[in-house]
Design an enzyme around this catalytic site. Structure first.
Site, PDB file in Angstrom:
ATOM      1  N   HIS A 186       5.251  -1.893   2.919  1.00 15.75           N
ATOM      2  CA  HIS A 186       4.521  -2.611   1.874  1.00 15.75           C
ATOM      3  C   HIS A 186       3.213  -3.210   2.342  1.00 15.75           C
ATOM      4  CE1 HIS A 186       7.817  -2.722  -1.153  1.00 15.75           C
ATOM      5  NE2 HIS A 186       8.577  -2.653  -0.067  1.00 15.75           N
TER       6      HIS A 186
ATOM      7  N   LYS B 180      -1.990 -14.448  -7.711  1.00 14.22           N
ATOM      8  CA  LYS B 180      -1.368 -13.708  -6.608  1.00 14.22           C
ATOM      9  C   LYS B 180      -1.291 -14.645  -5.427  1.00 14.22           C
ATOM     10  CE  LYS B 180      -4.819 -10.739  -7.116  1.00 14.22           C
ATOM     11  NZ  LYS B 180      -4.128  -9.476  -7.271  1.00 14.22           N
ATOM     12  N   ARG B 181      -0.555 -14.279  -4.363  1.00 17.25           N
ATOM     13  CA  ARG B 181      -0.539 -15.116  -3.176  1.00 17.25           C
ATOM     14  C   ARG B 181      -1.965 -15.321  -2.657  1.00 17.25           C
ATOM     15  NH1 ARG B 181       4.448 -16.837  -0.741  1.00 17.25           N
ATOM     16  NH2 ARG B 181       3.120 -17.485   0.988  1.00 17.25           N
TER      17      ARG B 181
ATOM     18  N   LYS C  15      -7.257 -10.764  -0.142  1.00 17.11           N
ATOM     19  CA  LYS C  15      -7.271 -10.669  -1.603  1.00 17.11           C
ATOM     20  C   LYS C  15      -8.567 -11.252  -2.189  1.00 17.11           C
ATOM     21  CE  LYS C  15      -2.186 -11.047  -1.869  1.00 17.11           C
ATOM     22  NZ  LYS C  15      -1.683  -9.823  -2.527  1.00 17.11           N
TER      23      LYS C  15
ATOM     24  N   THR D   5       1.043  -5.250  -7.959  1.00 15.12           N
ATOM     25  CA  THR D   5       1.865  -4.954  -9.137  1.00 15.12           C
ATOM     26  C   THR D   5       1.425  -5.843 -10.301  1.00 15.12           C
ATOM     27  OG1 THR D   5       3.514  -6.442  -8.172  1.00 15.12           O
ATOM     28  CG2 THR D   5       3.923  -4.079  -7.982  1.00 15.12           C
TER      29      THR D   5
ATOM     30  N   LYS E 113       0.846  -5.190 -14.550  1.00 16.47           N
ATOM     31  CA  LYS E 113       1.324  -6.069 -15.631  1.00 16.47           C
ATOM     32  C   LYS E 113       0.178  -6.438 -16.572  1.00 16.47           C
ATOM     33  CE  LYS E 113       4.642  -7.724 -12.265  1.00 16.47           C
ATOM     34  NZ  LYS E 113       4.857  -8.700 -11.177  1.00 16.47           N
TER      35      LYS E 113
HETATM   36  C1  26W Z   1       6.635 -12.637   7.250  1.00 11.73           C
HETATM   37  C2  26W Z   1       6.616 -11.198   7.293  1.00 11.73           C
HETATM   38  C3  26W Z   1       6.235 -10.552   6.035  1.00 11.73           C
HETATM   39  C4  26W Z   1       5.469  -9.455   6.110  1.00 11.73           C
HETATM   40  C5  26W Z   1       5.157  -8.783   4.985  1.00 11.73           C
HETATM   41  C6  26W Z   1       6.695 -11.014   4.828  1.00 11.73           C
HETATM   42  C7  26W Z   1       6.387 -10.347   3.685  1.00 11.73           C
HETATM   43  C8  26W Z   1       5.614  -9.211   3.772  1.00 11.73           C
HETATM   44  C9  26W Z   1       5.359  -8.408   2.539  1.00 11.73           C
HETATM   45  C10 26W Z   1       5.140  -6.972   2.928  1.00 11.73           C
HETATM   46  C11 26W Z   1       4.288  -8.909   1.702  1.00 11.73           C
HETATM   47  C12 26W Z   1       4.281  -8.251   0.348  1.00 11.73           C
HETATM   48  O1  26W Z   1       4.854  -8.775  -0.580  1.00 11.73           O
HETATM   49  N1  26W Z   1       3.592  -7.109   0.215  1.00 11.73           N
HETATM   50  C13 26W Z   1       3.233  -6.617  -1.084  1.00 11.73           C
HETATM   51  O2  26W Z   1       4.186  -5.699  -1.575  1.00 11.73           O
HETATM   52  C14 26W Z   1       3.905  -5.336  -2.913  1.00 11.73           C
HETATM   53  C15 26W Z   1       5.030  -4.454  -3.393  1.00 11.73           C
HETATM   54  O3  26W Z   1       4.985  -3.223  -2.769  1.00 11.73           O
HETATM   55  C16 26W Z   1       2.551  -4.661  -3.022  1.00 11.73           C
HETATM   56  O4  26W Z   1       2.291  -4.422  -4.371  1.00 11.73           O
HETATM   57  C17 26W Z   1       1.461  -5.550  -2.424  1.00 11.73           C
HETATM   58  O5  26W Z   1       0.237  -4.866  -2.393  1.00 11.73           O
HETATM   59  C18 26W Z   1       1.861  -5.970  -1.025  1.00 11.73           C
HETATM   60  O6  26W Z   1       0.924  -6.900  -0.497  1.00 11.73           O
END
Ligand code: 26W
Length: 806
Positions: A350, A541-542, A547, A651, A655
């Site tokens: 992701h 978004k975060r 971003k 995502t 939406k």
């Molecule tokens: C703390 C480690 C960690 C690393 C990565 C925690 C969480 C993550 C995730 C990969 C962050 C995340 O939510 N990624 C997002 O995933 C979405 C679903 O596929 C994508 O639409 C986003 O672009 C992506 O940033």
């Protein structure tokens, strides 16, 4: 309806223990939730029975996060009970909306990845595909965000405090999860075997949640694990007579599922996090083998019964765990176990940010899971042997591909382990999957032809259209009839309506209605509001530098500058309300400074009479799924402005488009696919392309040169630096400003001019009401592709091979 009222009152009286006349809203909410779940119960039990009878292959979705959102509305929608319940409650003098608002959403995820997991399990239930979601029942979900003097302050999210009517604890189905200790070898029947002598263990208690399909009689299961101390723990300490120590030990065990890590994208390498990962994955794998498979099942056939889908690297420790179960516990020989394991896992990545790829130090992993480390080493040895066989002693390549990194410290690269073990590896949008193959894992792509695929993300239309936007849903149903909600490509049939005056009028009325609805929500929660006649410009978004919330801010500051400098009269600009929603990871300093600056700019702009109310900046705190459901349907403009090549998919972008907002966006993630579908005329594209980003990095990016050469940018940054938004204090945003001028890793300054020009185009387009409405309708009509039902069909056909099972 009388039946419903009877059941509801029964729950209120006998379940909650209160009379209607004395009941609180929370009593009523809990009684209603329990009543509704009764209606789902027969379907749930039926699904479980049929699943056991057919023994069909199913998905075990392994995810450390599920960002579910509120459950009541979705359960009512799934059962088709909304109207009956609304009328029934009204007869009791109760307003359904009030009870719905009482629900605290389970915020068991950070952002996109967690919400995606929730959308996927919704789709699988709706498509009648066997699936159990496995995860962690965090006692505290993502923190509640508040602002003090414009700065983020985190509060604990005690989501269970008022009761949690949607969960079913099953202490009798607890699993023991072991940690630490050491390994030893022994001989049995002439073969050398290993065993793990753990140092300590905890119990994993499962809590089941219903995952109802949309009006199809199916209810799948989400099983979240909660940690408690084992009896052995208690006993040992009881015997030692040390009460204080006993309580401490209890707390130690229970810490494992205490809190969701709020870091999004930069893993901290904390021991507790690895404990969480192994805790839920080990419990889940054992649960599947013990409770889903029949007692006499021959695990040679495990790949015919299950695929464990790894939602990012967080559950990858499941790979050595399944190997350990097969080899150490079930006496399989290594090669056979590896053949089985490779077929049982698939991995979704992701991210693209290198710093987001999880690695665990060998030191830590070896201390916490000594046997797993041995297994990982052996997997790596055999894998590197294969690489040597193919490529000869290309030591550089071996070092690049090794699951074990040597620098900066010896550690396990979880993404590599997942890639070696997974039957398939997928990215989450076309560009992301391409970059994954070309930039992140090119050696692996070469080594495993056909392993890397793309599955573009999707979102569930049940929650994000039907529940979030009832007015639009009704309009669509009036035009198309029923059925589109489970066959979202049918939205295409709306295309001709983009030319239909009456439809356009109604479409505008829906948007206006949603803006007023949002305004009421904001008045209630924060005392702010949205003006009817403003263009509603939304970035939710975060908070992360890639971003580029700062780029959005630079636009706002530029508009403010145009007014205060006298360059334009307020009456001559298109009135806009900007809405931000974003949580920053508590330890991410730059992100928190950006939040502070957004709030500071808002305070000044909103209060300045020179603006004449033509610009308004809102930052409602604690953006979550519940707020998203109100904000997105009201939006006119969707901000998707990440630096090209950095946002894996997004995502939220889907939406917004599905709810009739136009996108201003870069050529990144799923934006690209959105634009291809809606057409260039209905999308505001700007900014560097991914290869241009790479080229600019390569030649040496000097952000200050953009500052020097662009007057508007110069003025905007000077305003921030001069203290315009900090009461004249130049120090406050110093760090942020110098970061922009001298580092700007994500090239906000390089994209500034293109962004401003695109925003000026947005203004022009918005003034042409007819054109805007037409574009908005075409966005809805052409984005049915982004249903998570379609994503699930792709996973099923190309990765899982788990057909529907009725
Ligand atoms: C703390 C480690 C960690 C690393 C990565 C925690 C969480 C993550 C995730 C990969 C962050 C995340 O939510 N990624 C997002 O995933 C979405 C679903 O596929 C994508 O639409 C986003 O672009 C992506 O940033």
């Amino acid at each position: 309806m009388d039946g419903f009222i009877r059941e509801f009152l029964r729950e209120l009286n006998f379940g909650q223990g209160v009379a209607l006349s004395f009941s609180s809203i929370n009593d009523q909410y809990l009684a209603l939730a329990r009543t509704v779940r009764h209606y789902l119960m027969a379907r749930w039990l039926g699904t479980l029975r049929r699943q056991f009878e057919t023994q069909a292959k199913g998905v075990a979705y392994l995810s450390a996060e599920y960002l579910l959102g509120r459950q009541l509305g979705n359960a009512l929608l799934a059962t088709g009970l909304t109207d009956i319940v609304e009328e029934g409650l009204a007869k009791c003098g109760i307003d359904l909306a009030t009870l719905r608002a009482q629900e605290v959403e389970p915020g068991l995820g950070n952002g996109g990845l967690g919400r995606l997991a929730a959308c996927f399990i919704d789709s699988l239930a709706t498509m009648s595909v066997p699936c159990v979601g496995y995860g962690i029942r965090y006692e505290y979900g993502i923190f509640r965000q508040t602002f003090e003097d414009g700065r983020q302050v985190e509060q604990p999210d005690n989501w269970l405090a008022l009761g949690s009517p949607w969960e079913f604890p099953h202490p009798e189905a607890a699993q023991i999860v072991n940690f630490a200790g050491h390994t030893e070898t022994y001989e049995e029947d002439g073969t050398v075997r290993s065993r793990w002598i753990p140092g300590w263990s905890v119990q994993a208690i499962p809590y089941n949640y219903m995952v109802p399909g949309y009006q199809n009689g199916r209810v799948n299961t989400l099983r979240l694990w909660s940690a408690v101390a084992t009896n052995a723990f208690d006993l040992r300490i009881f015997n030692s007579g040390d009460y204080a120590e006993a309580v401490r030990a209890q707390t130690f065990a229970e810490n494992i599922s205490k809190v969701l890590y709020p870091e999004d994208s930069t893993p901290q390498g904390k021991e507790l996090r690895l404990q969480q990962q192994y805790f839920f994955v080990s419990a889940s794998i054992h649960d599947f083998i013990d409770n889903v498979l029949p007692a006499d099942f021959d695990l040679t056939h495990l790949p015919d019964r299950v695929i464990f889908q790894l939602n990012d690297t967080h559950p990858v420790i499941g790979v050595p765990e399944l190997m350990r179960v097969l080899v150490d516990e079930k006496d399989f020989d290594w090669d056979d176990a590896w053949e089985i394991t490779k077929k049982c896992f698939a991995y979704t990545c992701h991210t693209l940010l290198p710093e987001a790829l999880e690695v665990w130090s060998v030191d830590l992993l070896g201390r916490l899971l000594p046997r797993h480390l041995e297994i990982i080493y052996r997997i790596n040895d055999e894998f590197l042997d294969e690489v040597r066989e193919r490529f000869g002693d290309d030591e550089l390549r071996i070092r690049r591909m090794s699951i074990i990194a040597e620098h900066p410290e010896r550690s396990v690269r979880m993404a590599y382990l997942a890639t070696v073990a997974g039957s398939k590896v997928n990215g989450v949008a076309e560009l992301h999957s391409q970059l994954l193959r070309d930039k992140v894992l090119p050696d692996f792509d070469e080594f495993y032809p056909g392993k890397f695929i793309n599955v573009t993300n999707g979102v569930t239309p049940r929650r994000f259209i039907r529940l979030a936007n009832p007015a639009l849903s009704e309009l669509i149903t009036d035009a198309l009839g029923v059925g589109w909600l489970t066959d979202l490509e049918r939205l295409r049939e709306l295309e001709p309506y983009a030319e239909d005056e009456e439809f356009k009028e109604r479409f505008r009325a829906v948007k206006a209605h949603n803006k007023r609805r949002l305004s009421r929500v904001l008045v209630d929660r924060d005392g702010t509001s949205v003006d009817d006649d403003h263009l509603l410009d939304v970035m939710v978004k975060r908070l992360h530098e890639y971003k580029r919330q700062t780029l959005k801010l630079l636009h706002i500051v530029t508009l403010y500058d145009r007014i205060t400098s006298g360059e334009v009269k307020p009456a001559d600009i298109v009135p806009r309300t900007f809405i931000f929603g974003a949580k920053a990871a508590p330890g991410y300093r730059m992100a928190k400074e950006i939040i502070h600056l957004i709030n500071a700019v808002g305070s000044v702009v909103n209060a300045d009479p020179a603006v004449e109310g033509r610009l308004k900046v809102l930052f409602p705190p604690n953006y979550n799924v519940t707020l998203a459901e109100k904000v997105i349907p009201a939006a006119d403009l969707s901000e998707q402005i990440s630096l090209a090549g950095k946002e894996a998919s997004g995502t939220g972008n889907m939406k917004f488009a599905l709810n009739g907002a136009l996108t201003i966006g870069t050529d990144d993630g799923a934006n690209i696919e959105i634009r291809e579908l809606v057409g260039d005329d209905n999308f505001f594209l700007f900014g560097l392309l991914e290869p241009e980003v790479e080229a600019l990095y390569a030649k040496g990016y000097v952000p200050s040169s953009f500052y020097e050469s662009d007057e508007g940018l110069h003025r905007a940054i000077d305003m921030i630096a001069r203290g315009t938004f900090s009461g004249g204090d130049r120090g406050v945003f110093d760090g942020l400003v110098s970061n922009l001028l001298y580092d700007d890793r994500f090239m906000a300054l390089a994209d500034y001019r293109a962004y401003i020009d695109a925003q000026d185009e947005v203004d022009k387009a918005y003034l042409d009401e007819d054109r805007w409405t037409r574009s908005a309708i075409l966005n809805v009509a052409r984005t049915g592709f982004f249903s998570s039902d379609r994503s699930m069909r792709n996973y099923i056909d190309r990765i899982w091979h788990t057909p529907p099972s009725f």
